[in-house]
Design an enzyme around this catalytic site. Structure first.
Site, PDB file in Angstrom:
ATOM      1  N   CYS A 148       0.846  -1.202   0.000  1.00  0.00           N
ATOM      2  CA  CYS A 148       0.000   0.000   0.000  1.00  0.00           C
ATOM      3  C   CYS A 148       0.882   1.254   0.000  1.00  0.00           C
ATOM      4  O   CYS A 148       1.864   1.324  -0.755  1.00  0.00           O
ATOM      5  CB  CYS A 148      -0.949  -0.085   1.199  1.00  0.00           C
ATOM      6  N   THR A 149       0.584   2.229   0.834  1.00  0.00           N
ATOM      7  CA  THR A 149       1.364   3.465   0.845  1.00  0.00           C
ATOM      8  C   THR A 149       2.707   3.338   1.566  1.00  0.00           C
ATOM      9  O   THR A 149       3.448   4.320   1.673  1.00  0.00           O
ATOM     10  CB  THR A 149       0.560   4.613   1.490  1.00  0.00           C
TER      11      THR A 149
END
Lengths: 228, 228
Positions: free
Chosen positions: A101-102
């Protein structure tokens, strides 16, 4: 020989970014899985579930796999010198440097993505360019020893991919069957290309605040990349 | 109106059985998600990650959704009068009575599956017959207000299914896109029908101990079903 796999944990980590691949790595008999933070105080994830770090930046062994999960808590980490120094130090020797993800934004802020293909949550992928990376669409994106995963649930596909690299395909398949991972989503809304437009708008709206905050931070750190 | 969704937590719960749907329910704005156990002491999951209960059997509000996750820790619960009484009490009024993986065995031991279609992890599904249920293959199986999921990762498909029931399809799709749930398993070994035979043998071998223990317990509790 024990494989050391370490997840960075931090306040407001996205819970499933971590718990999906954590479950997978925990089922690899040769692996010891660590949760690493500055100290051993419990940190609270986005969902409210707390994680107790098992080791600290200072005491963490050299990792075979470093994994940085994402979440709104990534934003302050991109400017946190202590965290970025730990990430760089481990990345120098790790067999695989990874994110979900981030989490890739933290790798980027640490100066580890310069000219490399990487991915992130679909709403954050473009931001990787501001950190020197080549934003690349994909559920699991590999560039040399860098393996980055897309948003949240991509961490499960990622975990199995990494296990296959570490211990072979049969080890990964054994874990897949143990976890009965034959997904059958009841709807087809998992990407902005397949989701109905009002659903895409709703997610953009929900995540607008963290996206704006992220862009401001990247504009700042992008001018002084932490590549030293 | 707040929806109260409660997961039973207990020692040696299978971590991802719980954390998958927990992540999903936490993203439903109208929901409050509880972790319920006898007391508020931290309980350790199969992976080593600990969960701190947010409420107790005595203090838990009446739940709209009761969810029992699985794991090796299910075995002692099938004979634990205090837990079974809590499950029965909540099930009387809950809108949905649910489980992931081997959690359905606890519902069965509580006398809640008599004559009803239910599922479980593929290696435990047959055991449901000993508790009066009609074992049914399926990733998410519904029979009236009873919704049971297959092994571990089926909890994600289950979570989205339950959100659609509670709040509508668009709410579920919004969470699916937020979590970028467009799964792409790197291998096709998620069921015993698709996995290579040596992989099926390896998982059967790994889980043989817990399966034998489970069968012995069900042989005992099956003779005196806790339906009172």
């Amino acid at each position: 020989m024990t494989l050391h796999i370490g997840f960075l944990v931090f306040p407001r980590v996205q819970q499933l970014d971590l718990t999906g691949p954590y479950e997978i790595f925990s089922l690899l008999p040769s692996a010891t899985v660590h949760l690493v933070w500055k100290d051993r105080e419990i940190v609270t994830s986005t969902t409210g579930i707390g994680f107790t770090p098992t080791t600290t930046f200072a005491e963490c062994p050299m990792l075979d796999v470093l994994c940085v999960p994402g979440g709104i808590g990534v934003n302050p980490l991109m400017q946190d010198a202590e965290t970025l120094a730990f990430v760089r130090r481990q990345a120098e020797r790790a067999r695989f440097v990874t994110s979900v993800c981030t989490g890739s934004l933290v790798l980027g802020a640490a100066g580890l993505l310069e000219g490399r293909r990487a991915t992130a949550h679909w709403l954050a992928r473009d931001a990787l360019a501001g950190l020197g990376a080549i934003p690349t669409a994909g559920r699991v994106v590999r560039d040399g020893n860098l393996i980055t995963a897309g948003g949240v649930t991509a961490g499960i596909d990622f975990g199995l991919t990494v296990v296959a690299e570490l211990a072979g395909r049969e080890a990964a398949e054994t874990i897949q069957l143990h976890l009965e991972y034959a997904p059958a989503p009841p709807f087809d809304a998992g990407t902005p290309e397949t989701a109905p437009p009002p659903v895409v708008a709703a997610v953009r709206d929900r995540l607008a605040g963290s996206r704006a905050e992220r862009q401001a931070i990247i504009a700042a750190v992008g001018r002084s990349p932490a590549t030293v």
